[in-house]
Scaffold this active site. Structure first.
Site, short mmCIF file in Angstrom:
data_model
loop_
_atom_site.label_atom_id
_atom_site.label_comp_id
_atom_site.label_asym_id
_atom_site.label_seq_id
_atom_site.Cartn_x
_atom_site.Cartn_y
_atom_site.Cartn_z
N ARG A 1 0.86 -0.75 0.20
CA ARG A 1 -0.39 0.55 0.20
C ARG A 1 0.35 1.37 0.29
NH1 ARG A 1 -3.78 -2.00 4.73
NH2 ARG A 1 -1.75 -3.47 5.00
N GLY B 1 6.85 -4.29 12.80
CA GLY B 1 7.60 -2.78 12.54
C GLY B 1 6.99 -1.82 12.31
N ASN C 1 0.93 2.04 7.54
CA ASN C 1 -0.03 0.91 5.34
C ASN C 1 -0.02 2.46 4.86
OD1 ASN C 1 0.03 -1.37 7.46
ND2 ASN C 1 -2.20 -0.26 7.81
N ARG D 1 44.35 40.37 -7.04
CA ARG D 1 43.33 41.14 -7.62
C ARG D 1 43.67 41.42 -8.43
NH1 ARG D 1 40.45 44.32 -3.76
NH2 ARG D 1 41.02 46.16 -3.60
C1 UD1 Z 1 -2.86 -6.00 11.30
C2 UD1 Z 1 -3.84 -7.52 12.69
C3 UD1 Z 1 -4.88 -6.28 12.86
C4 UD1 Z 1 -4.14 -5.44 13.16
C5 UD1 Z 1 -3.33 -4.28 12.70
C6 UD1 Z 1 -2.81 -3.32 13.37
C7 UD1 Z 1 -3.16 -9.94 10.58
C8 UD1 Z 1 -3.99 -10.58 10.93
N1 UD1 Z 1 -3.93 -8.46 11.56
O1 UD1 Z 1 -3.30 -6.46 10.16
O2 UD1 Z 1 -5.39 -6.92 13.28
O3 UD1 Z 1 -5.56 -4.54 13.48
O4 UD1 Z 1 -2.09 -5.27 11.88
O5 UD1 Z 1 -1.63 -2.47 12.30
O6 UD1 Z 1 -2.50 -9.83 12.10
N2 UD1 Z 1 4.06 -9.12 7.92
C9 UD1 Z 1 5.31 -9.78 7.81
N3 UD1 Z 1 4.65 -10.82 7.00
C10 UD1 Z 1 3.55 -10.85 6.18
C11 UD1 Z 1 2.26 -9.71 6.52
C12 UD1 Z 1 2.98 -8.32 7.11
O7 UD1 Z 1 5.91 -10.34 8.59
O8 UD1 Z 1 2.88 -12.24 5.59
C13 UD1 Z 1 4.13 -7.65 9.21
C14 UD1 Z 1 4.45 -6.80 8.51
O9 UD1 Z 1 6.00 -5.77 7.93
C15 UD1 Z 1 3.93 -5.62 9.19
C16 UD1 Z 1 3.26 -6.90 10.46
O10 UD1 Z 1 3.47 -7.85 10.19
O11 UD1 Z 1 5.13 -5.54 9.96
C17 UD1 Z 1 1.75 -6.58 9.65
O12 UD1 Z 1 1.29 -6.87 9.11
P1 UD1 Z 1 -0.01 -6.06 8.06
O13 UD1 Z 1 -0.03 -7.10 6.63
O14 UD1 Z 1 0.46 -4.44 8.11
O15 UD1 Z 1 -0.98 -6.12 8.37
P2 UD1 Z 1 -2.37 -5.15 8.78
O16 UD1 Z 1 -3.31 -5.47 7.17
O17 UD1 Z 1 -2.29 -4.23 9.26
CA CA Z 2 -0.55 -2.69 9.06
#
Ligand code: UD1
Ligand code: CA
Length: 483
Positions: free
Chosen positions: A35, A120, A246, A442
């Site tokens: 995103r 992170g 995000n 100069r």
């Molecule tokens: C996640 C939570 C959601 C919460 C929100 C808060 C889950 C399923 N959902 O959603 O309940 O409200 O955070 O901000 O946990 N990441 C990985 N590997 C992956 C996917 C993500 O390491 O395959 C890490 C990302 O780098 C990030 C974190 O996990 O630091 C959160 O991932 P993201 O995809 O942003 O989750 P949200 O959709 O925000």
């Molecule tokens: Ca997130």
């Protein structure tokens, strides 16, 4: 009263007692951050000039955990290099936060203590909130999973925390999977949680991808834990510390929040800001007392400002050390390695790079001072340039104490101007100048009496001749067309 964790490992303060409790930190940073629409991994995007992952690591480091591991993708060597020497594991299988947590099995399975799971992309979590998580983990009901919940102003697409009648947590529903009623729940999941290390992988192993995103949701461990007969609970913290990043909009909002906090801290420390909202600070800005900062000042990383310093409007500072009583700007640019001495003055349109101004030295207008040393009380005239670069290498200019450099001088480095010397305006100095000498480099002024007057008279005559020629030609042309 809660106290932050003691520096020695394993020993934490719980309800006023020093207690042994091991902690580990699992930081998920393998999300693509699609995103953000960026070629740079999400966690390396910065807020207040500090990458998101550094915010999280510096908070967790205050806690001195027994183990620490960051989950990234193999393709994210930038993140691995950045967090070095912090241990890194790769998420190679599956998508989602659950898959990310599973990637650290080797490091954390069976850990005899609490595993903090942090994102992170959630940079502002405070050490106090981590402490509160531990306190709750060690409370009488001994929850195996403790979440950090919050009530954001705009709950957007955060996962929602579903509580049971007794106040414990039943499950987390992700926004995409939530029913319309569940989407109305105002209590959101921040993603930060504390889990019993003995249970973490037993729970994760039961997570499946049977959901709207087809991913392994870490959040599913909550209802799985309930099925196992374990207690899950939550603590609450303020939205300010739990905002997840995000998108670029989130990044801009986080910057807004971070700047507001940095400004408030600066004001509280005794800094005057004429218009705080227009001053941009860096996470590491060091400020003394009785500093006055004018409107529209940008301070980038590595800046320290002593007491009684004035920074006038539109100045741009980076990697600069400014000593007590100095005045900077308006419109000054201090670049990395600028060291401005006590009571020194750097005025408008002056750029200083990798150069030291000793006590009381001044460059009040329009100058470039690079790779230089300017001695005590020396005065650099308007338009002075240190020519530090010959197209291949940089060289140093050394200006002694009490030197006067006349306006519009070029000091061609390497060059040394001795103590007390004077350089005449408009000089191009290519050789060292001895202490106490006058250097005028100069062309000697030339004056030819009456020369200009003659020149003008002759030029006027020539103009008249040309004009009459033109009219002849024109009239010839005219006759031709008429015939
Ligand atoms: C996640 C939570 C959601 C919460 C929100 C808060 C889950 C399923 N959902 O959603 O309940 O409200 O955070 O901000 O946990 N990441 C990985 N590997 C992956 C996917 C993500 O390491 O395959 C890490 C990302 O780098 C990030 C974190 O996990 O630091 C959160 O991932 P993201 O995809 O942003 O989750 P949200 O959709 O925000
Ligand atoms: Ca997130």
């Amino acid at each position: 009263m809660l106290t932050l964790v003691n520096q020695s490992k394993n020993i934490i303060m719980l309800r006023g007692k020093m207690t042994e409790h091991k902690t580990a930190a699992l930081i998920l940073a393998a999300g693509w951050g699609t995103r953000l629409k960026s070629d740079i991994p999400k966690v390396l995007h910065s807020v207040a000039h500090r990458p998101l992952i550094s915010w999280v690591l510096s908070t967790i480091d205050q806690f001195n955990p027994d183990k620490k591991v960051v989950v990234v993708r193999e393709s994210m060597s930038m993140v691995k290099d950045f967090v070095d020497p912090c241990p890194v594991v790769y998420q190679t299988q599956g998508e989602g936060t659950g898959a990310a947590a599973l990637a650290a099995r080797e490091q954390l399975q069976g850990f005899n203590g609490t595993v903090f799971i942090m994102f992170g992309d959630t940079p502002f979590i405070s050490p106090q909130t981590l402490q509160n998580l531990i306190e709750e983990r060690c409370s009488d009901r001994k929850p195996s999973v403790v979440l950090v919940g919050f009530y954001p102003e705009d709950a957007g697409e955060y996962g929602r925390i579903v509580c049971a009648a007794d106040g414990t947590v039943e499950k987390i529903v992700e926004y995409k999977d939530a029913t319309p009623d569940q989407r109305h729940i105002p209590l959101c999941n921040s993603g930060v949680m504390a889990v019993d290390g003995q249970w973490l992988y037993k729970l994760l192993d039961q997570v499946d991808n049977n959901n709207a995103k087809g991913e392994l949701y870490l959040t599913d461990i909550v209802h799985i834990a309930r099925q196992e007969g374990l207690v899950c609970s939550h603590i609450e913290a303020h939205e300010d510390e739990l905002m997840g990043i995000n998108s670029r909009i989130d990044l801009a909002n986080a910057e807004f929040e971070a700047q507001a906090k940095l400004r408030a801290a600066a004001l509280a420390m005794g800094v005057t800001m004429i218009d705080p909202d227009t001053v941009y600070l860096s996470f590491d800005t060091k400020l003394g007392r009785d500093i006055v900062i004018g409107p529209h000042v940008v301070i980038k990383p590595g800046v320290s400002i002593g007491d009684n310093v004035t920074i006038e409007s539109f100045s741009h500072l980076e990697g600069a050390e400014i000593s007590d009583g100095a005045t900077i700007g308006p419109f000054a640019r201090l670049r990395p390695g600028a060291k401005i001495g006590i009571n020194s003055k750097i005025g408008n349109f002056v750029e200083v790079k990798n150069s030291e101004f000793a006590e009381g030295a001044k460059a009040s207008h329009l100058a470039y001072i690079g790779d230089s040393f300017v001695g005590k009380k020396s005065n650099i005239g308007a338009g002075t340039i240190t020519c530090n670069y010959d197209g291949h290498k940089k060289s140093k200019t050394v200006i002694g104490e009490g030197v006067f450099i006349g306006s519009n001088s070029s000091l061609v480095a390497p060059v040394t101007i001795g103590d007390g010397a004077i350089v005449g305006a408009g000089s191009t100095v290519t050789k060292d100048v001895e202490p106490g000498a006058l250097c005028v480099a100069r062309m000697r002024q030339l004056e030819k009496k009456g020369w200009a007057e003659k020149f003008h008279t002759n030029s006027d005559k020539e103009k008249n001749v040309t004009k009459s020629n033109v009219s002849v030609i024109d009239s010839q042309k005219l006759h031709k067309t008429e015939s």
